[in-house]
Design an enzyme around this catalytic site. Structure first.
Site, PDB file in Angstrom:
ATOM      1  N   HIS A  89       0.864  -1.181   0.000  1.00  0.00           N
ATOM      2  CA  HIS A  89       0.000   0.000   0.000  1.00  0.00           C
ATOM      3  C   HIS A  89       0.900   1.231   0.000  1.00  0.00           C
ATOM      4  O   HIS A  89       0.864   2.021  -0.924  1.00  0.00           O
ATOM      5  CB  HIS A  89      -0.942  -0.016   1.211  1.00  0.00           C
ATOM      6  N   GLU A 167       0.764   7.797  -3.663  1.00  0.00           N
ATOM      7  CA  GLU A 167       1.491   7.508  -2.431  1.00  0.00           C
ATOM      8  C   GLU A 167       2.664   8.448  -2.238  1.00  0.00           C
ATOM      9  O   GLU A 167       2.927   8.914  -1.124  1.00  0.00           O
ATOM     10  CB  GLU A 167       1.942   6.050  -2.428  1.00  0.00           C
ATOM     11  N   HIS A 171       2.233  11.202   0.819  1.00  0.00           N
ATOM     12  CA  HIS A 171       2.997  10.790   1.996  1.00  0.00           C
ATOM     13  C   HIS A 171       4.475  11.157   1.959  1.00  0.00           C
ATOM     14  O   HIS A 171       4.999  11.695   2.934  1.00  0.00           O
ATOM     15  CB  HIS A 171       2.830   9.280   2.198  1.00  0.00           C
TER      16      HIS A 171
END
Length: 306
Positions: A89, A167, A171
């Site tokens: 993930h 992602e 992040h």
């Protein structure tokens, strides 16, 4: 994969048909100054971190997160899940109190479908319209990395490259050790993106969830269910901490695991110390948990045979 084909063409265009992989550009940060910094695990330091390129700050509670999907929805396009493995993930920088930031540098926004579209302070996150991030990896000649990502970092319902861009943008831009300044004066555009993808893969390989569960007698099944405590105990016995387990369908279907860490050093190379989850599980503690088998046509063998 199409992305790999594109990457080969890009490398040949940049380096010529006789390109040598020994000459590929490095994507490492410049952390020479870190040898003189105090050594402490993130979230355990007693003084402020002076050089944030040396330790993830303030997002020092690092989560390595994985999915258990049973299909991708893009099987006809060759987007398949890895047999006998969970999938990546991401790698998330939560703050030490469990809160988190997101989309911290919109100049490095490569997410075609941002979530959220508007940050809590009212700042809009514009969807990215440029080349996919797989082209960034190809430009650095990292077909090994791109191949691994296409096998193990697999999206459900959307192309892999958009998921990877999400992602990074959401992040990595909030992880101080991936700040552009950490790469020094010789920084090459998108070096930080490739470096982040390398770090994500490194962290994922620390936690072979499928293997840890299977070795404890917990394997995907359409007939058997497992108590939450059994799953937690199996993972705790190998990592030293209780991860977050995420379940759907009223807490009865296993879908996610998040491993929480404090980091000694950079997120790229540092030592990860696993700690208990700060997030309460969404899996039922009273009803058996389904860990469903995958649709056979949705996965492929990814191990390299001799």
């Amino acid at each position: 994969m199409a992305a790999t084909a594109f990457g080969l063409a890009a490398l040949l265009a940049i380096q010529g048909a006789s390109a040598s992989f020994a000459s590929l550009p490095r994507t490492l940060p410049n952390i020479t100054a870190c040898v003189s910094e105090p050594i402490a695990y993130s979230c355990e330091n007693t003084t402020a971190v002076r050089n944030t390129c040396c330790s993830p700050t303030p997002g020092g509670l690092v989560l390595q997160t994985q999915f258990w999907d049973t299909y991708t929805g893009l099987e006809k396009k060759g987007q398949l899940l890895p047999k006998n493995s969970w999938t990546i993930h991401g790698l998330w920088p939560d703050n030490c109190d469990g809160s988190y930031e997101q989309y911290c540098d919109l100049s490095r926004q490569y997410d075609p479908d941002p979530s959220p579209l508007v940050l809590p302070d009212g700042t809009p996150v514009p969807p990215y319209k440029g080349p996919g991030v797989e082209t960034f990896v190809a430009e650095f000649g990292r077909f090994d990395l791109l191949d691994y990502m296409n096998h193990y970092w697999v999206s459900q319902g959307s192309p892999n490259s958009g998921f990877w861009g999400h992602e990074f943008s959401k992040h990595a831009t909030c992880t101080s050790t991936f700040d552009v300044a950490c790469y020094g004066p010789d920084y090459k555009k998108n070096q930080d993106v490739v470096d982040f993808f390398d770090a994500v893969v490194r962290a994922f390989r620390m936690y072979p969830t499928w293997d840890m569960l299977a070795a404890s007698g917990i394997v995907p099944s359409n007939k058997t269910t497992y108590p939450l405590a059994q799953i937690q105990a199996a993972l705790q016995a190998q990592t030293g901490a209780i991860p977050f387990l995420g379940c759907g369908q009223n807490g009865t279907v296993l879908q996610e695991v998040w491993y929480f860490q404090h980091v000694l050093g950079t997120e790229q190379f540092g030592h990860f110390k696993t700690v208990d989850s700060t997030t309460k599980t969404t899996c039922s503690s009273t009803t058996g948990i389904h860990y469903y088998e995958r649709t056979p046509t949705s996965e492929r063998e990814v191990r390299i045979l001799p």
